[in-house]
Design an enzyme around this catalytic site. Structure first.
Site, PDB file in Angstrom:
ATOM      1  N   ASP A   1       0.838  -1.202   0.000  1.00  0.00           N
ATOM      2  CA  ASP A   1       0.000   0.000   0.000  1.00  0.00           C
ATOM      3  C   ASP A   1       0.874   1.253   0.000  1.00  0.00           C
ATOM      4  O   ASP A   1       1.630   1.482   0.951  1.00  0.00           O
ATOM      5  CB  ASP A   1      -0.891  -0.023   1.255  1.00  0.00           C
ATOM      6  N   ASP A   2       0.782   2.036  -1.054  1.00  0.00           N
ATOM      7  CA  ASP A   2       1.500   3.313  -1.163  1.00  0.00           C
ATOM      8  C   ASP A   2       3.020   3.146  -1.307  1.00  0.00           C
ATOM      9  O   ASP A   2       3.772   4.074  -1.006  1.00  0.00           O
ATOM     10  CB  ASP A   2       1.210   4.246   0.034  1.00  0.00           C
TER      11      ASP A   2
ATOM     12  N   CYS B   1      -6.268   4.026  -3.206  1.00  0.00           N
ATOM     13  CA  CYS B   1      -6.545   2.641  -2.782  1.00  0.00           C
ATOM     14  C   CYS B   1      -7.776   1.990  -3.398  1.00  0.00           C
ATOM     15  O   CYS B   1      -7.666   0.971  -4.086  1.00  0.00           O
ATOM     16  CB  CYS B   1      -6.705   2.600  -1.266  1.00  0.00           C
TER      17      CYS B   1
ATOM     18  N   ARG C   1      -7.664  -1.050  -6.136  1.00  0.00           N
ATOM     19  CA  ARG C   1      -7.950  -2.440  -5.743  1.00  0.00           C
ATOM     20  C   ARG C   1      -9.119  -3.010  -6.544  1.00  0.00           C
ATOM     21  O   ARG C   1      -9.174  -4.212  -6.824  1.00  0.00           O
ATOM     22  CB  ARG C   1      -8.235  -2.498  -4.235  1.00  0.00           C
TER      23      ARG C   1
ATOM     24  N   LYS D   1      -5.399  -5.830   3.818  1.00  0.00           N
ATOM     25  CA  LYS D   1      -6.323  -4.701   3.649  1.00  0.00           C
ATOM     26  C   LYS D   1      -7.205  -4.903   2.422  1.00  0.00           C
ATOM     27  O   LYS D   1      -6.718  -5.097   1.326  1.00  0.00           O
ATOM     28  CB  LYS D   1      -5.512  -3.412   3.494  1.00  0.00           C
TER      29      LYS D   1
ATOM     30  N   HIS E   1     -10.571  -2.864   1.558  1.00  0.00           N
ATOM     31  CA  HIS E   1     -10.932  -1.516   1.072  1.00  0.00           C
ATOM     32  C   HIS E   1     -11.843  -1.503  -0.153  1.00  0.00           C
ATOM     33  O   HIS E   1     -11.791  -0.587  -0.981  1.00  0.00           O
ATOM     34  CB  HIS E   1      -9.668  -0.664   0.809  1.00  0.00           C
TER      35      HIS E   1
ATOM     36  N   SER F   1      -8.433   1.596   5.349  1.00  0.00           N
ATOM     37  CA  SER F   1      -7.060   2.060   5.597  1.00  0.00           C
ATOM     38  C   SER F   1      -6.763   2.201   7.080  1.00  0.00           C
ATOM     39  O   SER F   1      -7.652   2.440   7.904  1.00  0.00           O
ATOM     40  CB  SER F   1      -6.820   3.407   4.911  1.00  0.00           C
TER      41      SER F   1
ATOM     42  N   HIS G   1       1.572   2.238   4.100  1.00  0.00           N
ATOM     43  CA  HIS G   1       0.624   3.361   4.207  1.00  0.00           C
ATOM     44  C   HIS G   1       0.763   3.951   5.614  1.00  0.00           C
ATOM     45  O   HIS G   1       0.807   3.197   6.588  1.00  0.00           O
ATOM     46  CB  HIS G   1      -0.779   2.801   3.982  1.00  0.00           C
TER      47      HIS G   1
ATOM     48  N   ASP H   1      -0.517  -0.741  -4.730  1.00  0.00           N
ATOM     49  CA  ASP H   1      -1.797  -0.192  -5.209  1.00  0.00           C
ATOM     50  C   ASP H   1      -1.691   1.182  -5.856  1.00  0.00           C
ATOM     51  O   ASP H   1      -2.490   1.543  -6.698  1.00  0.00           O
ATOM     52  CB  ASP H   1      -2.825  -0.144  -4.067  1.00  0.00           C
ATOM     53  N   ASN H   2      -0.686   1.967  -5.423  1.00  0.00           N
ATOM     54  CA  ASN H   2      -0.528   3.320  -5.976  1.00  0.00           C
ATOM     55  C   ASN H   2       0.813   3.869  -5.507  1.00  0.00           C
ATOM     56  O   ASN H   2       1.475   3.267  -4.655  1.00  0.00           O
ATOM     57  CB  ASN H   2      -1.678   4.258  -5.552  1.00  0.00           C
TER      58      ASN H   2
ATOM     59  N   LYS I   1       1.176   9.394  -5.231  1.00  0.00           N
ATOM     60  CA  LYS I   1      -0.207   9.004  -4.921  1.00  0.00           C
ATOM     61  C   LYS I   1      -1.194  10.139  -5.193  1.00  0.00           C
ATOM     62  O   LYS I   1      -0.931  11.288  -4.838  1.00  0.00           O
ATOM     63  CB  LYS I   1      -0.280   8.625  -3.440  1.00  0.00           C
TER      64      LYS I   1
HETATM   65 MG    MG Z   1      -2.790   3.037  -1.307  1.00  0.00          MG
END
Ligand code: MG
Length: 471
Positions: free
Chosen positions: A38-39, A78, A82, A135, A137, A160, A236, A288-289, A309
């Site tokens: 994540d991130d 996110c 996803r 996660k 989301h 998150s 994240h 994810d980003n 992001k």
């Molecule tokens: Mg993310």
């Protein structure tokens, strides 16, 4: 006398359900493990050039498999990202993006619609055991949870780790940058039940890893192929790591967190090796980003890519992507072809011997030629959305920005460009030199691709904007 036809009908009635419609019985049917962070930025792994984050296990994964350099996610935040991974479709097609609320929140009433076919459902239909850890989301209300979207089991947090922040926590950024577990009332779920609240975030990476190893071991005993989706909560913000990873990285706190994820990847791959199923298991790693740059040193790095992001510049949507499948995915290959998380659904379904859904628009393409080293990736374009608006389009090496906007917390001016900005991403990966004046024919081709794409999008109810009614 009972006819043979009746016998056949009877045996159909009493046999266990779901002998899946396998179109290609010769398909390899590999196990699939998707590790999703994540991130994490494009520049945050040592095998992608980070000078002070040590990721020996990911580097080994890259050396034993493929490292892609132009791999994309379906959105720069996110929830929509996803959605793209799970459905093989741009989130605009399922209502899982919004320009008002960029992601789902604990007060959101919506989630991934049941009408979508998830990667888990598609593989389950083909006889796979499915498990998710981490996660989600894509909706925290019961009907939207992983166990209602094709996963046999789930262990993780539903949204998150910076959400459900208590009013009693310190005001402003300090609660994020100097966090305590108690500031965030995020639940840890087992299937649909709350196991712990607030989740002890220091132990999440370790516990996700233990759950994943347990799942893989249990599946390896059976004769069913399996799909494991391990979606790490980290890196994240707020950043947390286990005691064993405190102050281990030269990169500081953010590096500690990424190095614990690297350890986790090592545990997963070692488990697969020790069980003797490496040659039957495809493992991919991505995020994810891009990095959350407004968190300064607690956000990651997109390397030489622009921005991060929340943005439709490359740093928001291009990610590290590693693919590992000893004996099948070529070892030590760097792949500059285009790929995207949306491609995993059709690719995995075809590897499993099935046919991708044909009753809807799929934005994913079959990556098997590039993945197996037999030919180029068929992907030649990419659509970059911010919320529900198409901001940019890539065609071959060229990317046109119709609109640009800085992400969260910085200059938020939305700028429309006419003519669009045009960059050659292979000559100019940092998107610094606008060449629109030199290439009107490229702009025209991208414009018509954008028009054709817009024409393929049908209006659907928005899932991110409705809120749970306060009582
Ligand atoms: Mg993310």
């Amino acid at each position: 006398m009972i006819s043979s036809l009746m016998l056949a009908a009877l045996s159909l009635m009493v046999s266990p359900p779901a002998a899946p419609a396998v179109a290609d019985p010769e398909a390899p049917r590999p196990n699939l493990v998707v590790i999703f962070t994540d991130d994490l930025g494009y520049g945050d792994l040592s095998c992608y050039g980070h000078p002070t984050i040590a990721t020996p296990h990911l580097d080994r994964m890259a050396a034993e498999g493929q490292r892609w350099t132009q791999f994309y996610v379906g959105a720069s935040v996110c929830t929509p990202s996803r959605t793209a991974l799970m459905t093989g479709r741009l989130p605009i097609r399922s209502g899982m993006c919004s320009s008002q609320r960029r992601v789902l929140f604990p007060d959101s009433a919506g989630g991934l619609p049941a009408s979508e076919i998830t990667l888990a459902e598609a593989l389950k239909d083909l006889g796979y055991a499915t498990g998710m850890v981490g996660k989600w989301h894509l909706g925290h209300l019961p009907e939207y949870l992983p166990t209602n979207h094709g996963f046999d089991s789930y262990f993780g947090i539903p949204y998150s780790n910076d959400m459900d922040r208590l009013a009693s926590s310190p005001e402003g950024r300090v609660a994020i940058t100097e966090p305590e577990i108690e500031y965030f009332n995020v639940p840890l779920l087992q299937d649909t039940e709350i196991l712990e609240r607030p989740a002890d975030q220091r132990t999440l990476t370790r516990r996700y890893t233990e759950q994943s190893v347990r799942f893989i071991r249990a599946q390896a005993e059976g004769n069913q192929p399996f799909f494991l989706y391990l979606a790490h909560t980290m890196p994240h913000v707020p950043l947390f790591r286990s005691e064993e990873f405190v102050d281990v990285s030269r990169r500081g706190l953010y590096g500690d967190v990424v190095e614990e994820i690297d350890w986790s990847v090592g545990q997963i791959l070692d488990t697969i090796r020790v069980l003797g199923i490496a040659e039957e298991t495809l493992v991919v790693f991505t995020s994810d980003n891009g990095p959350w740059l407004t968190y300064d040193q607690q956000g990651g790095s997109a390397g030489l890519l622009r921005n991060g992001k929340g943005s439709t510049w490359e740093g928001g949507m291009r990610e590290p992507f590693l693919a590992w499948w000893p004996g099948t995915v070529p070892a030590g290959q760097v792949v500059p072809d285009l790929g995207a998380t949306m491609d995993l659904l059709p690719t995995a379904v075809l590897l499993a011997g099935g046919e991708p859904p044909s009753d809807r628009v799929l934005d994913g393409v079959d990556l098997r030629p590039a993945l197996l080293g037999t030919g180029p990736s068929p992907r030649d374009s990419m659509f970059y959305y911010r919320g529900t608006e198409l901001y940019a389009v890539r065609l071959g090496p060229f990317k046109a920005h119709f609109i640009t906007q800085e992400p969260y917390g910085r200059d938020t001016n939305r700028i429309e460009h006419d003519p669009p900005l045009l960059f050659h991403l292979e000559h100019d990966p940092s998107e610094r030199f606008d060449i629109s004046a030199d290439h009107p024919e490229v702009l025209a081709a991208i414009q018509s691709l954008a028009d054709e794409h817009r024409g393929s999008v049908e209006p659907v109810p928005n899932q991110l904007e409705p809120r749970i009614a306060a009582d």
